[in-house]
Motif scaffolding. Structure first.
Motif, PDB file in Angstrom:
ATOM      1  N   SER A 152      47.404 -34.410  60.847  1.00  0.00           N
ATOM      2  CA  SER A 152      47.234 -34.804  59.448  1.00  0.00           C
ATOM      3  C   SER A 152      46.102 -35.815  59.300  1.00  0.00           C
ATOM      4  CB  SER A 152      48.519 -35.421  58.911  1.00  0.00           C
ATOM      5  OG  SER A 152      48.768 -36.683  59.526  1.00  0.00           O
ATOM      6  N   ALA A 153      45.671 -35.998  58.057  1.00  0.00           N
ATOM      7  CA  ALA A 153      44.609 -36.969  57.783  1.00  0.00           C
ATOM      8  C   ALA A 153      45.015 -38.364  58.238  1.00  0.00           C
ATOM      9  CB  ALA A 153      44.292 -36.961  56.282  1.00  0.00           C
ATOM     10  N   ALA A 154      46.260 -38.731  58.009  1.00  0.00           N
ATOM     11  CA  ALA A 154      46.707 -40.075  58.378  1.00  0.00           C
ATOM     12  C   ALA A 154      46.723 -40.282  59.879  1.00  0.00           C
ATOM     13  CB  ALA A 154      48.091 -40.352  57.791  1.00  0.00           C
ATOM     14  N   SER A 155      47.000 -39.222  60.635  1.00  0.00           N
ATOM     15  CA  SER A 155      47.046 -39.365  62.093  1.00  0.00           C
ATOM     16  C   SER A 155      45.670 -39.651  62.677  1.00  0.00           C
ATOM     17  CB  SER A 155      47.624 -38.106  62.741  1.00  0.00           C
ATOM     18  OG  SER A 155      46.720 -37.012  62.641  1.00  0.00           O
ATOM     19  N   ALA A 156      44.617 -39.447  61.872  1.00  0.00           N
ATOM     20  CA  ALA A 156      43.251 -39.700  62.342  1.00  0.00           C
ATOM     21  C   ALA A 156      42.752 -41.089  61.957  1.00  0.00           C
ATOM     22  CB  ALA A 156      42.302 -38.643  61.786  1.00  0.00           C
ATOM     23  N   MET A 157      43.622 -41.940  61.427  1.00  0.00           N
ATOM     24  CA  MET A 157      43.198 -43.297  61.083  1.00  0.00           C
ATOM     25  C   MET A 157      42.831 -44.078  62.340  1.00  0.00           C
ATOM     26  SD  MET A 157      45.670 -44.623  57.977  1.00  0.00           S
ATOM     27  CE  MET A 157      47.201 -44.474  58.905  1.00  0.00           C
ATOM     28  N   THR A 158      41.743 -44.839  62.258  1.00  0.00           N
ATOM     29  CA  THR A 158      41.299 -45.692  63.357  1.00  0.00           C
ATOM     30  C   THR A 158      40.743 -46.989  62.773  1.00  0.00           C
ATOM     31  OG1 THR A 158      38.993 -44.923  63.380  1.00  0.00           O
ATOM     32  CG2 THR A 158      40.588 -43.635  64.663  1.00  0.00           C
ATOM     33  N   THR A 159      40.419 -47.903  63.644  1.00  0.00           N
ATOM     34  CA  THR A 159      39.788 -49.144  63.184  1.00  0.00           C
ATOM     35  C   THR A 159      38.410 -48.880  62.593  1.00  0.00           C
ATOM     36  OG1 THR A 159      38.918 -49.530  65.413  1.00  0.00           O
ATOM     37  CG2 THR A 159      41.017 -50.588  64.853  1.00  0.00           C
ATOM     38  N   ALA A 160      37.808 -47.742  62.933  1.00  0.00           N
ATOM     39  CA  ALA A 160      36.453 -47.436  62.460  1.00  0.00           C
ATOM     40  C   ALA A 160      36.431 -46.804  61.077  1.00  0.00           C
ATOM     41  CB  ALA A 160      35.750 -46.512  63.457  1.00  0.00           C
ATOM     42  N   ASN A 161      37.513 -46.114  60.681  1.00  0.00           N
ATOM     43  CA  ASN A 161      37.451 -45.417  59.397  1.00  0.00           C
ATOM     44  C   ASN A 161      38.420 -45.953  58.345  1.00  0.00           C
ATOM     45  OD1 ASN A 161      39.993 -44.291  60.013  1.00  0.00           O
ATOM     46  ND2 ASN A 161      39.111 -42.397  60.821  1.00  0.00           N
ATOM     47  N   VAL A 162      39.124 -47.034  58.656  1.00  0.00           N
ATOM     48  CA  VAL A 162      40.007 -47.685  57.680  1.00  0.00           C
ATOM     49  C   VAL A 162      39.281 -48.896  57.093  1.00  0.00           C
ATOM     50  CG1 VAL A 162      42.113 -49.081  57.469  1.00  0.00           C
ATOM     51  CG2 VAL A 162      42.184 -46.887  58.665  1.00  0.00           C
ATOM     52  N   ASP A 163      39.462 -49.116  55.812  1.00  0.00           N
ATOM     53  CA  ASP A 163      38.833 -50.250  55.125  1.00  0.00           C
ATOM     54  C   ASP A 163      39.575 -51.540  55.505  1.00  0.00           C
ATOM     55  OD1 ASP A 163      37.747 -52.122  53.424  1.00  0.00           O
ATOM     56  OD2 ASP A 163      37.921 -50.889  51.613  1.00  0.00           O
ATOM     57  N   LEU A 164      39.128 -52.180  56.562  1.00  0.00           N
ATOM     58  CA  LEU A 164      39.830 -53.351  57.075  1.00  0.00           C
ATOM     59  C   LEU A 164      39.729 -54.546  56.139  1.00  0.00           C
ATOM     60  CD1 LEU A 164      38.981 -53.158  60.884  1.00  0.00           C
ATOM     61  CD2 LEU A 164      41.073 -52.442  59.712  1.00  0.00           C
ATOM     62  N   GLU A 165      38.644 -54.631  55.353  1.00  0.00           N
ATOM     63  CA  GLU A 165      38.568 -55.705  54.358  1.00  0.00           C
ATOM     64  C   GLU A 165      39.705 -55.585  53.354  1.00  0.00           C
ATOM     65  OE1 GLU A 165      34.320 -57.776  53.278  1.00  0.00           O
ATOM     66  OE2 GLU A 165      34.824 -55.871  52.327  1.00  0.00           O
ATOM     67  N   ALA A 166      39.919 -54.361  52.877  1.00  0.00           N
ATOM     68  CA  ALA A 166      41.001 -54.143  51.912  1.00  0.00           C
ATOM     69  C   ALA A 166      42.360 -54.381  52.550  1.00  0.00           C
ATOM     70  CB  ALA A 166      40.920 -52.725  51.351  1.00  0.00           C
TER      71      ALA A 166
END
Length: 365
Positions: free
Chosen positions: A127-141
């Protein structure tokens, strides 16, 4: 237990700071039109499910500013999730739309998920969520909240998600208050390549506030009681151990132990109660209420979820919840809540009934 969001070099807010940010996977849920095994159910109704987004929705309904960060496919199910979660007043502007991976979905029977009398069929691999990483998540938000609420479910989705959770629970100056709901799901860890119990214990040690069921602690860590859980988790400032229908125990930084019994509830469906408890406890934490009242708000918000058929229920109005949380121990012990109790009690409040009669306003026949 205070925190601030991220700052730019000029000292201004990088993004809008909210009360609570949650991060995790939300899925489209298909609820059966009638009881029975999945093979015999002829049709389903569409809903939403996801521990972190559920908590965000309840907090927003309770009057807090909330943001959900996650990832969904660029598909109709993703559209539905964003529209529905956003409809609760949750900020979904930082949710990533993945053009290559689908939104996760799952089907469940009408039975209780807390027992063996149920079936759940997940379609979330890749799924899209399973591909979350530190590189593609908005860490500021993610960091722009007074509280960051996470759960162990996310860590089990992929190696990238686990790395993300490890990054977010690392103890660093200036981070938000990190809340972690253990949410041990053994089935999710079977194909992960990681030892789930060990990972969850490590992540919990990095959090400021931890919520865990005593049944989870026994299954995952072999810990017999709440005191043993606290001994294994001395790092979190607040530890909440939930005892199912018996109540919940909170341990504070000064060694104080507070137990609050659960309410009597006529259960409609035992789904979403843990997420609702977390929302109630976090809401009271944001308001700096005493620990006893934080536990009582957790129980009241969970009772709202237990008395409806779906995962999400509107929490009791704040003035009503405050009124009930302030009851003496005897009156609290007499409470018996059933379907529609939040509306019944709210109507009673408008008649001018005092706190000493609140338990009668919500009592079922």
């Amino acid at each position: 237990m205070t925190a601030t969001g991220p700052r730019t070099a000029s000292g201004t807010d990088a993004v809008e700071t909210v009360d609570v940010v949650t991060l995790g996977e939300s899925m489209v849920t298909f609820l059966p039109s009638r009881p029975g095994p999945l093979a015999d159910v002829p049709s389903f109704e569409r809903a939403i499910g996801g521990a972190e987004s559920n908590t965000a929705c309840v907090l927003a309904a309770a009057g807090h500013s909330a943001r959900w960060v996650g990832a969904v496919g660029r598909d109709g199910f993703g559209d539905h999730l964003l529209r529905t979660i956003g409809g609760y007043g949750v900020d979904v502007s930082s949710v990533r739309r993945d053009p290559h991976r689908p939104t996760g979905v799952y089907f469940r029977t009408a039975g209780d998920r807390a027992t063996d009398a149920h079936e759940v069929a997940y379609y979330r691999a890749g799924s899209a969520a399973s591909a979350m990483t530190t590189a593609n998540v908005d860490l500021e938000a993610v960091h722009a909240g007074r509280v960051l609420h996470l759960s162990g479910i996310t860590a089990a989705l992929s190696a990238g998600c686990l790395d993300l959770l490890r990054e977010l629970t690392a103890r660093r100056p200036g981070r938000p208050l990190v809340s972690f709901d253990v949410n041990h799901r053994p089935g999710l860890w079977r194909d992960s390549g990681a030892h789930g119990p060990e990972v969850l214990l490590d992540l919990a040690r990095g959090a400021d506030l931890v919520l865990v069921g005593d049944d989870e602690a026994r299954e995952a860590w072999g810990l017999a009681d709440a005191a043993a859980v606290r001994e294994a988790l001395p790092e979190p400032e607040i530890l909440v151990v939930k005892h199912g229908g018996r109540g919940a125990t909170a341990y504070g930084p000064d060694g104080a132990r507070t137990f609050v019994p659960s309410l009597g509830v006529d259960v409609v469906a035992a789904v979403g109660a843990g997420d609702a408890f977390a929302a109630g406890f976090l809401s009271a934490t944001l308001r700096a209420l005493p620990v006893r009242d934080r536990l009582r708000h957790g129980h009241l918000t969970a009772a709202a979820a237990l008395t409806v058929p779906g995962d999400l229920a509107a929490p009791p109005a704040r003035d009503l919840a405050d009124r009930l949380a302030a009851l003496d121990d005897t009156a609290w012990g007499r409470l018996r809540l059933g379907p529609g109790w939040t509306e019944t009690a709210a109507a009673g409040a408008h008649t001018g009934a005092g706190a000493d009669r609140a338990e009668e306003e919500v009592r079922t026949p």
